[in-house]
Structures are given as structure tokens and as C-alpha cells.
Design a protein around this motif. Sequence first.
Motif, PDB file in Angstrom:
ATOM      1  N   GLN A   1       0.941  -1.358   0.009  1.00  9.09           N
ATOM      2  CA  GLN A   1       0.147   0.027  -0.121  1.00  9.09           C
ATOM      3  C   GLN A   1       0.812   1.245   0.005  1.00  9.09           C
ATOM      4  OE1 GLN A   1      -2.547   0.352   3.392  1.00  9.09           O
ATOM      5  NE2 GLN A   1      -4.102   1.224   2.157  1.00  9.09           N
ATOM      6  N   PHE A   2       1.849   1.231   0.704  1.00 10.32           N
ATOM      7  CA  PHE A   2       2.741   2.663   0.873  1.00 10.32           C
ATOM      8  C   PHE A   2       3.554   2.578  -0.429  1.00 10.32           C
ATOM      9  CE2 PHE A   2       6.696   4.493   1.776  1.00 10.32           C
ATOM     10  CZ  PHE A   2       6.530   5.681   2.431  1.00 10.32           C
TER      11      PHE A   2
ATOM     12  N   ILE B   1       8.183   9.605   6.085  1.00  4.74           N
ATOM     13  CA  ILE B   1       7.777  10.367   5.136  1.00  4.74           C
ATOM     14  C   ILE B   1       7.811  11.760   5.588  1.00  4.74           C
ATOM     15  CG2 ILE B   1       6.583   8.611   3.659  1.00  4.74           C
ATOM     16  CD1 ILE B   1       3.898  10.029   4.702  1.00  4.74           C
TER      17      ILE B   1
ATOM     18  N   PRO C   1      -1.835   4.982   4.572  1.00  6.31           N
ATOM     19  CA  PRO C   1      -1.390   6.382   4.131  1.00  6.31           C
ATOM     20  C   PRO C   1      -2.360   7.461   4.835  1.00  6.31           C
ATOM     21  CG  PRO C   1      -1.484   4.780   2.375  1.00  6.31           C
ATOM     22  CD  PRO C   1      -1.960   4.138   3.506  1.00  6.31           C
ATOM     23  N   GLY C   2      -2.261   8.415   5.224  1.00  2.00           N
ATOM     24  CA  GLY C   2      -2.796   9.642   5.723  1.00  2.00           C
ATOM     25  C   GLY C   2      -2.955   9.402   7.402  1.00  2.00           C
TER      26      GLY C   2
ATOM     27  N   ARG D   1       5.618  15.514   5.428  1.00  2.00           N
ATOM     28  CA  ARG D   1       4.573  16.051   4.989  1.00  2.00           C
ATOM     29  C   ARG D   1       4.174  17.221   5.825  1.00  2.00           C
ATOM     30  NH1 ARG D   1      -0.329  13.834   6.950  1.00  2.00           N
ATOM     31  NH2 ARG D   1      -0.052  11.733   8.188  1.00  2.00           N
TER      32      ARG D   1
ATOM     33  N   ALA E   1       1.296   4.103  -3.006  1.00  4.17           N
ATOM     34  CA  ALA E   1       1.179   5.611  -2.876  1.00  4.17           C
ATOM     35  C   ALA E   1       2.390   6.623  -3.070  1.00  4.17           C
ATOM     36  CB  ALA E   1       0.774   5.638  -1.279  1.00  4.17           C
ATOM     37  N   HIS E   2       3.543   5.770  -3.224  1.00  6.46           N
ATOM     38  CA  HIS E   2       4.567   6.859  -3.538  1.00  6.46           C
ATOM     39  C   HIS E   2       5.650   6.322  -4.554  1.00  6.46           C
ATOM     40  CE1 HIS E   2       3.799   8.812   0.531  1.00  6.46           C
ATOM     41  NE2 HIS E   2       3.448   7.666   0.796  1.00  6.46           N
TER      42      HIS E   2
ATOM     43  N   GLU F   1      -0.227   8.243   9.416  1.00  2.90           N
ATOM     44  CA  GLU F   1       0.922   8.175  10.037  1.00  2.90           C
ATOM     45  C   GLU F   1       1.308   8.865  11.271  1.00  2.90           C
ATOM     46  OE1 GLU F   1       0.418   9.152   6.911  1.00  2.90           O
ATOM     47  OE2 GLU F   1       1.233   7.675   5.653  1.00  2.90           O
TER      48      GLU F   1
ATOM     49  N   VAL G   1       5.731   5.590   9.296  1.00  3.03           N
ATOM     50  CA  VAL G   1       4.893   5.035   8.367  1.00  3.03           C
ATOM     51  C   VAL G   1       5.032   3.485   9.097  1.00  3.03           C
ATOM     52  CG1 VAL G   1       4.685   4.226   6.025  1.00  3.03           C
ATOM     53  CG2 VAL G   1       5.525   6.603   6.536  1.00  3.03           C
TER      54      VAL G   1
ATOM     55  N   ALA H   1       5.773  13.178  -2.705  1.00  5.40           N
ATOM     56  CA  ALA H   1       6.418  13.000  -1.125  1.00  5.40           C
ATOM     57  C   ALA H   1       7.478  13.803  -1.321  1.00  5.40           C
ATOM     58  CB  ALA H   1       6.377  11.790  -0.466  1.00  5.40           C
TER      59      ALA H   1
END
Length: 125
Positions: free
Chosen positions: A1-2, A123, A101-102, A125, A5-6, A104, A85, A55
Motif C-alpha cells: 500500500q505504501f 515520510i 496512508p494519511g 509532509r 502511494a509513493h 502516519e 509510516v 512526497a
Amino acid sequence: QFRAAHAALRHPTWIEPAQVAWLDGNIAIANGAYDDASKNVLAWQLDGAALGRSAPSIYVAYNRGAADVVLQLPAPPANLAWYRVADPGAWMGPQANASAPGDEYKMNQRRYDLTARSLALFIAR
């Protein structure tokens, strides 16, 4: 999944030296001294902006040693913070060792305790 997303983790070509920094546990540039058995932490920081990705930065720290270590996170990019993460430590087991995701965890300090023979993924952000 990570990884999905990146896109910086799925870069279609070889990552150039300007796009990644190799560091030790004290955020110094890693060098040939890493072959020294007393140097247990190797870390790398991907520059998402240089990779043209969303990212701004991804940081991974790996502890190859048999003992826990205290490491320092590098300064995050301007106006951002580090978010944890994943960490395979037993203490994070109830959270399946990773965050969606979101979800973390925002790091409130640059010190991080990393268990033996594990890695932690962050990550900005």
C-alpha cells in the motif's frame, strides 16, 4: 500500500546520487567506515522533489546490529514534519507495524529509538 502511494519507490530509471542521501545513525554522510562492525545504522533519504514525486522526502533507517540504537532523524524539508509510516518493533505490533496512508504518526522530536535488526520508515509532509 505504501509503495503504491509513493511513486518515488517505483522510479522507472536508476536513482542518481543527487536524488538519494546515504546516512549513518547520526545523520552524517555514510562512507566506507560503514564496513566497520561498530557502525550499525545505515539510512537513506530519497529526495521526492528531485524524483518529481508528490512526497517531498522519504527516510529509511536500518539497524543491522544486535542491540537497540538511538538515532537522529535528519531535519525535514522546510515547513514539513516527519511522520512514521512503519517500524517492525514488537511495540508496534498491535498496529500491524505500519500505518495506512494519511494515518502516519507525526514525530515530535528528531530522536528515534530503533530496535535491533529492524528498520523504520518515515515520510515528510
